[in-house]
Design a protein around this motif. Structure first.
Motif, PDB file in Angstrom:
ATOM      1  N   HIS A 157      40.272  25.715  43.156  1.00 27.80           N
ATOM      2  CA  HIS A 157      39.609  26.991  42.906  1.00 27.80           C
ATOM      3  C   HIS A 157      38.639  27.266  44.045  1.00 27.80           C
ATOM      4  CE1 HIS A 157      41.423  26.990  38.984  1.00 27.80           C
ATOM      5  NE2 HIS A 157      40.982  25.752  38.815  1.00 27.80           N
ATOM      6  N   LEU A 158      38.784  28.405  44.678  1.00 25.66           N
ATOM      7  CA  LEU A 158      38.014  28.740  45.869  1.00 25.66           C
ATOM      8  C   LEU A 158      36.861  29.672  45.552  1.00 25.66           C
ATOM      9  CD1 LEU A 158      40.984  29.490  48.288  1.00 25.66           C
ATOM     10  CD2 LEU A 158      39.737  27.341  48.032  1.00 25.66           C
ATOM     11  N   ALA A 159      35.818  29.592  46.373  1.00 28.03           N
ATOM     12  CA  ALA A 159      34.729  30.568  46.357  1.00 28.03           C
ATOM     13  C   ALA A 159      35.097  31.615  47.405  1.00 28.03           C
ATOM     14  CB  ALA A 159      33.407  29.901  46.701  1.00 28.03           C
ATOM     15  N   TYR A 206      40.192  45.587  42.419  1.00 28.68           N
ATOM     16  CA  TYR A 206      41.586  45.139  42.439  1.00 28.68           C
ATOM     17  C   TYR A 206      41.687  43.680  42.898  1.00 28.68           C
ATOM     18  CZ  TYR A 206      46.515  44.907  43.726  1.00 28.68           C
ATOM     19  OH  TYR A 206      47.823  44.535  43.847  1.00 28.68           O
ATOM     20  N   LEU A 207      41.042  43.376  44.022  1.00 28.09           N
ATOM     21  CA  LEU A 207      41.085  42.005  44.539  1.00 28.09           C
ATOM     22  C   LEU A 207      40.407  41.027  43.585  1.00 28.09           C
ATOM     23  CD1 LEU A 207      40.446  42.608  48.333  1.00 28.09           C
ATOM     24  CD2 LEU A 207      42.488  41.616  47.291  1.00 28.09           C
ATOM     25  N   LYS A 208      39.265  41.425  43.044  1.00 26.79           N
ATOM     26  CA  LYS A 208      38.554  40.544  42.120  1.00 26.79           C
ATOM     27  C   LYS A 208      39.399  40.252  40.888  1.00 26.79           C
ATOM     28  CE  LYS A 208      34.223  39.817  39.732  1.00 26.79           C
ATOM     29  NZ  LYS A 208      32.852  40.264  39.553  1.00 26.79           N
ATOM     30  N   THR A 209      40.071  41.256  40.371  1.00 28.55           N
ATOM     31  CA  THR A 209      40.913  41.077  39.182  1.00 28.55           C
ATOM     32  C   THR A 209      42.020  40.062  39.449  1.00 28.55           C
ATOM     33  OG1 THR A 209      40.454  43.329  38.421  1.00 28.55           O
ATOM     34  CG2 THR A 209      42.415  42.260  37.540  1.00 28.55           C
ATOM     35  N   ILE A 210      42.709  40.230  40.551  1.00 29.93           N
ATOM     36  CA  ILE A 210      43.806  39.313  40.886  1.00 29.93           C
ATOM     37  C   ILE A 210      43.280  37.896  41.131  1.00 29.93           C
ATOM     38  CG2 ILE A 210      45.537  38.736  42.642  1.00 29.93           C
ATOM     39  CD1 ILE A 210      45.930  41.784  42.969  1.00 29.93           C
ATOM     40  N   LEU A 211      42.236  37.796  41.936  1.00 30.11           N
ATOM     41  CA  LEU A 211      41.734  36.474  42.317  1.00 30.11           C
ATOM     42  C   LEU A 211      41.122  35.718  41.144  1.00 30.11           C
ATOM     43  CD1 LEU A 211      40.256  37.464  45.781  1.00 30.11           C
ATOM     44  CD2 LEU A 211      42.329  36.111  45.359  1.00 30.11           C
ATOM     45  N   THR A 212      40.455  36.416  40.244  1.00 30.46           N
ATOM     46  CA  THR A 212      39.885  35.727  39.082  1.00 30.46           C
ATOM     47  C   THR A 212      40.981  35.309  38.108  1.00 30.46           C
ATOM     48  OG1 THR A 212      39.345  37.841  38.018  1.00 30.46           O
ATOM     49  CG2 THR A 212      37.584  36.739  39.224  1.00 30.46           C
ATOM     50  N   GLN A 213      42.086  36.052  38.059  1.00 30.55           N
ATOM     51  CA  GLN A 213      43.217  35.619  37.230  1.00 30.55           C
ATOM     52  C   GLN A 213      43.788  34.304  37.752  1.00 30.55           C
ATOM     53  OE1 GLN A 213      45.980  38.903  37.148  1.00 30.55           O
ATOM     54  NE2 GLN A 213      44.833  39.973  35.553  1.00 30.55           N
ATOM     55  N   TRP A 214      43.642  34.065  39.034  1.00 34.07           N
ATOM     56  CA  TRP A 214      44.073  32.805  39.647  1.00 34.07           C
ATOM     57  C   TRP A 214      42.952  31.762  39.601  1.00 34.07           C
ATOM     58  CZ3 TRP A 214      46.442  35.453  44.555  1.00 34.07           C
ATOM     59  CH2 TRP A 214      47.635  36.086  44.207  1.00 34.07           C
ATOM     60  N   HIS A 215      41.876  32.060  38.855  1.00 32.56           N
ATOM     61  CA  HIS A 215      40.767  31.147  38.589  1.00 32.56           C
ATOM     62  C   HIS A 215      39.874  30.856  39.794  1.00 32.56           C
ATOM     63  CE1 HIS A 215      42.520  30.629  34.667  1.00 32.56           C
ATOM     64  NE2 HIS A 215      43.677  30.340  35.255  1.00 32.56           N
ATOM     65  N   HIS A 216      39.838  31.783  40.743  1.00 35.02           N
ATOM     66  CA  HIS A 216      38.912  31.655  41.862  1.00 35.02           C
ATOM     67  C   HIS A 216      37.594  32.319  41.484  1.00 35.02           C
ATOM     68  CE1 HIS A 216      42.048  30.054  44.342  1.00 35.02           C
ATOM     69  NE2 HIS A 216      42.798  31.131  44.179  1.00 35.02           N
ATOM     70  N   HIS A 217      36.514  31.862  42.110  1.00 35.32           N
ATOM     71  CA  HIS A 217      35.200  32.472  41.904  1.00 35.32           C
ATOM     72  C   HIS A 217      35.029  33.554  42.975  1.00 35.32           C
ATOM     73  CE1 HIS A 217      31.006  33.023  41.011  1.00 35.32           C
ATOM     74  NE2 HIS A 217      30.740  32.887  42.297  1.00 35.32           N
ATOM     75  N   VAL A 218      34.832  34.797  42.539  1.00 34.63           N
ATOM     76  CA  VAL A 218      34.772  35.923  43.470  1.00 34.63           C
ATOM     77  C   VAL A 218      33.381  36.542  43.469  1.00 34.63           C
ATOM     78  CG1 VAL A 218      35.720  38.195  44.037  1.00 34.63           C
ATOM     79  CG2 VAL A 218      37.218  36.419  43.134  1.00 34.63           C
ATOM     80  N   THR A 219      32.850  36.745  44.676  1.00 33.39           N
ATOM     81  CA  THR A 219      31.602  37.467  44.885  1.00 33.39           C
ATOM     82  C   THR A 219      31.949  38.715  45.679  1.00 33.39           C
ATOM     83  OG1 THR A 219      30.369  35.392  44.939  1.00 33.39           O
ATOM     84  CG2 THR A 219      29.289  37.323  45.892  1.00 33.39           C
TER      85      THR A 219
END
Length: 72
Positions: free
Chosen positions: A3-5, A18-31
């Motif tokens: 899981h990436l920051a 859009y990017l946050k939705t996709i990336l958080t579905q892949w369990h990454h931490h998004v800022t």
């Protein structure tokens, strides 16, 4: 999978969402940041594994921000 920051930098709210939705579905931490200047400020406080940056943000463009972040 690790899981990436991830920092998402874009002045368009819909693009960030859009990017946050996709990336958080892949369990990454998004800022999120809405400009290169904001990205630089956030990077002074936190480390990221990946930065996805729009190159045409104001007041500081993504290329200038990337150069400054690289110097941190």
């Amino acid at each position: 999978m690790e899981h990436l920051a991830i920092l998402v930098v874009d002045d368009n709210h819909i693009n960030r969402l859009y990017l946050k939705t996709i990336l958080t579905q892949w369990h990454h931490h998004v800022t999120e940041a809405d400009s290169g200047a904001s990205a630089l400020s956030v990077c002074r406080q936190q480390d990221f594994d990946l930065i996805l940056m729009d190159i045409r943000t104001q007041p500081m463009d993504g290329i200038t921000a990337a150069k400054n972040i690289k110097q941190l």
